[in-house]
Motif scaffolding. Structure first.
Motif, PDB file in Angstrom:
ATOM      1  N   VAL A   1       3.149  10.306  -7.115  1.00 40.43           N
ATOM      2  CA  VAL A   1       4.166  10.884  -7.292  1.00 40.43           C
ATOM      3  C   VAL A   1       5.273  10.580  -7.888  1.00 40.43           C
ATOM      4  O   VAL A   1       5.985  10.854  -8.813  1.00 40.43           O
ATOM      5  CB  VAL A   1       4.346  11.379  -5.296  1.00 40.43           C
ATOM      6  CG1 VAL A   1       5.561  12.642  -5.455  1.00 40.43           C
ATOM      7  CG2 VAL A   1       3.240  11.427  -5.082  1.00 40.43           C
ATOM      8  N   HIS A   2       6.118   9.071  -7.459  1.00 41.88           N
ATOM      9  CA  HIS A   2       6.987   9.242  -8.539  1.00 41.88           C
ATOM     10  C   HIS A   2       6.869   8.788  -9.810  1.00 41.88           C
ATOM     11  O   HIS A   2       7.992   9.371 -10.542  1.00 41.88           O
ATOM     12  CB  HIS A   2       7.885   7.868  -8.111  1.00 41.88           C
ATOM     13  CG  HIS A   2       8.261   7.748  -6.436  1.00 41.88           C
ATOM     14  ND1 HIS A   2       8.589   8.736  -6.656  1.00 41.88           N
ATOM     15  CD2 HIS A   2       8.430   6.847  -5.771  1.00 41.88           C
ATOM     16  CE1 HIS A   2       9.449   8.700  -5.163  1.00 41.88           C
ATOM     17  NE2 HIS A   2       8.387   7.512  -4.290  1.00 41.88           N
ATOM     18  N   ALA A   3       6.172   8.780 -10.892  1.00 43.48           N
ATOM     19  CA  ALA A   3       5.627   8.647 -11.971  1.00 43.48           C
ATOM     20  C   ALA A   3       5.328   9.892 -12.630  1.00 43.48           C
ATOM     21  O   ALA A   3       5.613  10.393 -13.751  1.00 43.48           O
ATOM     22  CB  ALA A   3       3.831   8.148 -12.276  1.00 43.48           C
ATOM     23  N   MET A   4       5.873  10.978 -11.207  1.00 46.56           N
ATOM     24  CA  MET A   4       4.977  12.326 -11.882  1.00 46.56           C
ATOM     25  C   MET A   4       6.443  13.121 -12.013  1.00 46.56           C
ATOM     26  O   MET A   4       6.928  14.139 -12.474  1.00 46.56           O
ATOM     27  CB  MET A   4       4.015  13.622 -10.894  1.00 46.56           C
ATOM     28  CG  MET A   4       3.157  13.230 -10.771  1.00 46.56           C
ATOM     29  SD  MET A   4       1.860  14.046 -10.558  1.00 46.56           S
ATOM     30  CE  MET A   4       1.223  12.804  -8.997  1.00 46.56           C
ATOM     31  N   GLY A   5       7.521  12.182 -11.156  1.00 42.03           N
ATOM     32  CA  GLY A   5       9.002  12.286 -11.407  1.00 42.03           C
ATOM     33  C   GLY A   5       9.440  13.158 -10.578  1.00 42.03           C
ATOM     34  O   GLY A   5      10.591  13.610 -10.220  1.00 42.03           O
ATOM     35  N   LEU A   6       7.965  13.238  -9.117  1.00 42.83           N
ATOM     36  CA  LEU A   6       8.811  13.884  -8.081  1.00 42.83           C
ATOM     37  C   LEU A   6       8.705  13.002  -7.088  1.00 42.83           C
ATOM     38  O   LEU A   6       8.195  11.745  -6.963  1.00 42.83           O
ATOM     39  CB  LEU A   6       7.832  14.611  -7.519  1.00 42.83           C
ATOM     40  CG  LEU A   6       6.911  15.990  -9.008  1.00 42.83           C
ATOM     41  CD1 LEU A   6       5.273  16.344  -8.102  1.00 42.83           C
ATOM     42  CD2 LEU A   6       8.383  17.053  -8.560  1.00 42.83           C
TER      43      LEU A   6
ATOM     44  N   ALA B   1       0.960  -1.232   0.102  1.00 44.04           N
ATOM     45  CA  ALA B   1       0.026   0.555   0.416  1.00 44.04           C
ATOM     46  C   ALA B   1       1.162   1.197  -0.296  1.00 44.04           C
ATOM     47  O   ALA B   1       0.858   2.163  -1.029  1.00 44.04           O
ATOM     48  CB  ALA B   1      -0.997  -0.690   1.041  1.00 44.04           C
ATOM     49  N   ALA B   2       1.787   1.293   0.864  1.00 47.89           N
ATOM     50  CA  ALA B   2       2.715   2.221   0.951  1.00 47.89           C
ATOM     51  C   ALA B   2       3.211   2.549  -0.788  1.00 47.89           C
ATOM     52  O   ALA B   2       3.188   4.213  -0.774  1.00 47.89           O
ATOM     53  CB  ALA B   2       3.741   2.291   2.214  1.00 47.89           C
ATOM     54  N   ALA B   3       4.210   1.356  -1.031  1.00 45.24           N
ATOM     55  CA  ALA B   3       4.440   2.643  -2.467  1.00 45.24           C
ATOM     56  C   ALA B   3       3.643   2.314  -3.184  1.00 45.24           C
ATOM     57  O   ALA B   3       3.798   3.023  -4.021  1.00 45.24           O
ATOM     58  CB  ALA B   3       5.643   0.275  -2.436  1.00 45.24           C
ATOM     59  N   HIS B   4       2.758   1.537  -3.638  1.00 40.75           N
ATOM     60  CA  HIS B   4       1.276   2.061  -4.759  1.00 40.75           C
ATOM     61  C   HIS B   4       1.038   3.265  -4.074  1.00 40.75           C
ATOM     62  O   HIS B   4       1.119   4.221  -5.607  1.00 40.75           O
ATOM     63  CB  HIS B   4       0.245   1.407  -4.550  1.00 40.75           C
ATOM     64  CG  HIS B   4      -0.619   1.260  -5.477  1.00 40.75           C
ATOM     65  ND1 HIS B   4      -1.581   2.220  -4.971  1.00 40.75           N
ATOM     66  CD2 HIS B   4      -1.180   0.671  -6.647  1.00 40.75           C
ATOM     67  CE1 HIS B   4      -2.758   1.910  -6.397  1.00 40.75           C
ATOM     68  NE2 HIS B   4      -1.714   1.393  -7.332  1.00 40.75           N
ATOM     69  N   ALA B   5       0.877   3.730  -3.169  1.00 35.77           N
ATOM     70  CA  ALA B   5       0.648   5.662  -2.933  1.00 35.77           C
ATOM     71  C   ALA B   5       1.753   5.955  -3.419  1.00 35.77           C
ATOM     72  O   ALA B   5       0.911   7.738  -4.463  1.00 35.77           O
ATOM     73  CB  ALA B   5       0.606   5.480  -1.398  1.00 35.77           C
TER      74      ALA B   5
END
Length: 86
Positions: free
Chosen positions: A33-38, A25-29
């Motif tokens: 944000v990481h997919a947006m490069g942030l 759940a933590a990794a998915h959440a």
């Protein structure tokens, strides 16, 4: 300038192990944000434990999910800043 991004995820547990589910759940959440490069900086947790569970089992399950979820966030430089349980 600075960018502040918020995202919200919710999905039902598909695993019987609360430790594994908390990490997933933590990794998915954080992945949104990481997919947006942030980088993920802060997180809120929403955890639901079924009413049918015995109080002791519900507490142990909730504790396990939140503890390992917070650990996964910390490993990524993100802080669990609050949330809600029901």
């Amino acid at each position: 300038g600075h960018v502040l991004v918020h995202t919200l995820d919710y999905f039902r547990s598909f695993l019987s192990d609360p430790y594994v589910f908390g990490r997933v759940a933590a990794a998915h959440a954080m992945s949104d944000v990481h997919a947006m490069g942030l980088p993920a900086r802060g997180a809120l947790a929403l955890a639901v434990v079924p009413h049918a569970a015995a109080e002791e089992v519900a507490e142990e399950t909730l504790e396990a999910m939140l503890a390992v979820g917070a650990d996964a966030l910390t490993e990524d430089g993100c802080v669990l800043v609050g949330g809600h349980t029901c």
